[in-house]
Write a protein that holds these residues in place. Structure first.
Motif, short mmCIF file in Angstrom:
data_model
loop_
_atom_site.label_atom_id
_atom_site.label_comp_id
_atom_site.label_asym_id
_atom_site.label_seq_id
_atom_site.Cartn_x
_atom_site.Cartn_y
_atom_site.Cartn_z
N ALA A 27 0.83 -1.20 0.00
CA ALA A 27 0.00 0.00 0.00
C ALA A 27 0.86 1.25 0.00
CB ALA A 27 -0.93 -0.01 1.21
N THR A 28 2.06 1.19 0.61
CA THR A 28 2.97 2.34 0.58
C THR A 28 3.42 2.62 -0.85
OG1 THR A 28 3.76 1.80 2.80
CG2 THR A 28 5.14 3.25 1.47
N VAL A 29 3.77 1.56 -1.57
CA VAL A 29 4.15 1.71 -2.99
C VAL A 29 2.96 2.24 -3.80
CG1 VAL A 29 4.91 0.48 -5.06
CG2 VAL A 29 5.89 -0.10 -2.83
N ALA A 30 1.76 1.74 -3.48
CA ALA A 30 0.56 2.21 -4.18
C ALA A 30 0.29 3.69 -3.88
CB ALA A 30 -0.64 1.36 -3.76
N GLY A 31 0.58 4.12 -2.64
CA GLY A 31 0.43 5.53 -2.29
C GLY A 31 1.39 6.39 -3.08
N ALA A 32 2.63 5.94 -3.23
CA ALA A 32 3.60 6.69 -4.04
C ALA A 32 3.15 6.74 -5.51
CB ALA A 32 4.97 6.02 -3.94
N THR A 33 2.54 5.65 -5.97
CA THR A 33 2.01 5.62 -7.34
C THR A 33 0.87 6.61 -7.50
OG1 THR A 33 2.60 3.28 -7.51
CG2 THR A 33 1.03 4.13 -9.13
N THR A 34 -0.01 6.69 -6.48
CA THR A 34 -1.12 7.65 -6.52
C THR A 34 -0.60 9.08 -6.60
OG1 THR A 34 -2.49 6.15 -5.20
CG2 THR A 34 -3.18 8.46 -5.29
N PHE A 35 0.42 9.38 -5.80
CA PHE A 35 1.03 10.72 -5.84
C PHE A 35 1.61 11.00 -7.23
CE2 PHE A 35 4.85 13.38 -5.40
CZ PHE A 35 4.27 14.53 -4.89
N THR A 36 2.28 10.01 -7.81
CA THR A 36 2.87 10.17 -9.14
C THR A 36 1.79 10.41 -10.20
OG1 THR A 36 4.68 8.71 -8.50
CG2 THR A 36 4.38 9.11 -10.85
N LEU A 37 0.68 9.66 -10.10
CA LEU A 37 -0.42 9.85 -11.05
C LEU A 37 -1.02 11.24 -10.92
CD1 LEU A 37 -2.24 6.39 -10.76
CD2 LEU A 37 -0.87 7.22 -12.68
N GLY A 38 -1.13 11.74 -9.68
CA GLY A 38 -1.62 13.10 -9.48
C GLY A 38 -0.70 14.12 -10.11
N CYS A 39 0.61 13.93 -9.96
CA CYS A 39 1.59 14.85 -10.58
C CYS A 39 1.50 14.79 -12.11
CB CYS A 39 3.00 14.49 -10.12
SG CYS A 39 3.31 14.80 -8.37
N LEU A 40 1.34 13.58 -12.64
CA LEU A 40 1.23 13.41 -14.09
C LEU A 40 0.00 14.15 -14.63
CD1 LEU A 40 1.98 12.02 -16.78
CD2 LEU A 40 0.60 10.07 -16.06
N LEU A 41 -1.15 13.98 -13.96
CA LEU A 41 -2.37 14.65 -14.41
C LEU A 41 -2.25 16.16 -14.27
CD1 LEU A 41 -5.25 14.44 -15.45
CD2 LEU A 41 -6.03 14.08 -13.09
N LYS A 42 -1.63 16.61 -13.18
CA LYS A 42 -1.41 18.05 -12.96
C LYS A 42 -0.56 18.63 -14.08
CE LYS A 42 -1.42 21.66 -10.02
NZ LYS A 42 -2.62 22.28 -9.45
N THR A 43 0.49 17.92 -14.45
CA THR A 43 1.38 18.38 -15.52
C THR A 43 0.65 18.47 -16.85
OG1 THR A 43 3.27 17.37 -14.39
CG2 THR A 43 3.56 17.92 -16.71
N GLU A 44 -0.16 17.45 -17.15
CA GLU A 44 -0.90 17.45 -18.41
C GLU A 44 -1.90 18.59 -18.48
OE1 GLU A 44 -0.78 15.50 -21.30
OE2 GLU A 44 1.17 15.08 -20.42
N LEU A 45 -2.54 18.89 -17.35
CA LEU A 45 -3.50 19.99 -17.32
C LEU A 45 -2.80 21.33 -17.47
CD1 LEU A 45 -5.91 18.78 -14.49
CD2 LEU A 45 -6.44 18.95 -16.92
N ARG A 46 -1.65 21.48 -16.85
CA ARG A 46 -0.91 22.74 -16.94
C ARG A 46 -0.34 22.95 -18.33
NH1 ARG A 46 0.30 25.45 -12.27
NH2 ARG A 46 2.11 26.40 -13.27
#
Length: 346
Positions: A27-46
């Motif tokens: 779940a810790t690795v999955a949490g890091a993945t969730t953070f990464t996905l959020g950063c990816l989506l943020k970058t695409e929107l920006r």
């Protein structure tokens, strides 16, 4: 009423603690993945910020980054609790920590579920944002000499070529704006004068589109001007020349792209939510099973674990009552300060 009571012999508690330790690190690795996905989506929107009119849509990646970071902390402590659960002497030190820990963990886990729901429900907000943003982008396409809009033409051209689209709704949106700068118009030409005079706002409007609308798969050289005039071109019918320019609007193309991205991310985060919920449920069973061992010499006895000591409603009120009491006292203090009379004057 106790919810989901189960019996836990010593060996079962050990296996639960060991399995939960491994699950918490997953779940810790999955949490890091969730953070990464959020950063990816943020970058695409920006990347497309110049064609978006508001920032409401950023609530999805922001929430994903927050719950991703929170998940790292939640599961780190879960792994430490699992290690101490194998030692009955060390486990009691977590007793006062576990109640607020579960409250915070449940809050962020629910927030993760809300982020998944929002990723599917933001289509309307995304569409309205792109509609206004693309309209302004097309309107300012010609302002290459205006500070703050110098790269608007470049951005729109790249957007249309990358997503194979034209205009906001379709290519006719270019007919309604002057997209050719005045510095490139010959005002001594009769054609230019007539076009400007024929328009109420004094704009130079043409039934043409920028080069970035041209479809490279077209078998003929691209026709950019007089698109609706069949007699202006040999062997041409604008209603059947589907390959000449892109017919799909950029709003539709961008909505499909971003919704596809968010739906994919939403499906991934949903699996992370289920994993996180499994960690919390298992940890709750481990906690309640170990509480019966605390203070006893024989730690290998069979104990009982449960999910909730009381019903769902009673448990929720137990956590909410302190918050409601605090808010009520705060309101009473504010009302008392407002009604306190000032010093008398003579």
């Amino acid at each position: 009423m106790v919810v989901m009571k189960m019996k836990f012999p010593f060996q079962k508690r050990v296996k639960l603690a060991q399995g939960l330790w491994l699950l918490s690190w997953c779940a810790t690795v999955a949490g890091a993945t969730t953070f990464t996905l959020g950063c990816l989506l943020k970058t695409e929107l920006r990347r497309r910020a110049e064609v978006m009119d508001n920032t409401d849509i950023h609530i999805v990646p922001n929430t994903l980054m927050i719950v991703g970071l929170a998940s790292l902390g939640i599961n780190y402590f879960a792994s430490k609790i699992c290690q101490d659960a194998l030692d009955a002497g060390r486990f009691p030190r977590w007793k006062n920590f576990l109640k607020p820990y579960f409250a915070v963990s449940c809050f962020f886990t629910v927030l993760m579920l809300l982020a998944v729901i929002m990723s599917y429900a933001m289509k309307g907000s995304l569409e309205s944002s792109l509609k206004a943003g693309l309209r302004n982008g097309i309107r300012f396409y010609k302002d290459t000499d205006t500070p703050g809009r110098c790269f608007q033409k470049q951005n729109i051209d790249r957007l249309q070529m990358e997503f194979q689209c034209c205009g906001n709704n379709d290519f006719r949106d270019w007919f309604e704006v002057q997209w050719i700068s005045n510095r490139y118009l010959d005002f001594s030409s009769k054609e230019v004068k007539d076009r400007i005079k024929s328009n109420v706002d004094g704009r130079y409007l043409v039934d043409g589109v920028p080069f970035s609308c041209c479809n490279p798969r077209s078998p003929r050289p691209c026709i950019q001007y007089r698109l609706t005039n069949n007699s202006a071109h040999y062997n041409y019918d604008y209603q059947t020349e589907e390959l000449n320019i892109y017919l799909r609007g950029c709003r539709e193309a961008l909505v499909n792209y971003y919704m596809g991205l968010m739906n994919t991310i939403g499906a991934g985060v949903l699996s992370v939510f289920l994993l996180q919920a499994s960690v919390l449920v298992s940890l709750r069973f481990l906690q309640t099973a170990m509480e019966a061992v605390a203070g006893k010499e024989n730690t290998e006895i069979e104990t009982e674990g449960y999910l909730l000591e009381k019903g769902v409603k009673e448990t929720m009120m137990e956590y909410l009552n302190p918050v409601l009491t605090f808010l009520l006292l705060k309101n009473q203090v504010q009302e008392g300060e407002e009604t306190t009379p000032g010093p008398a004057t003579t």
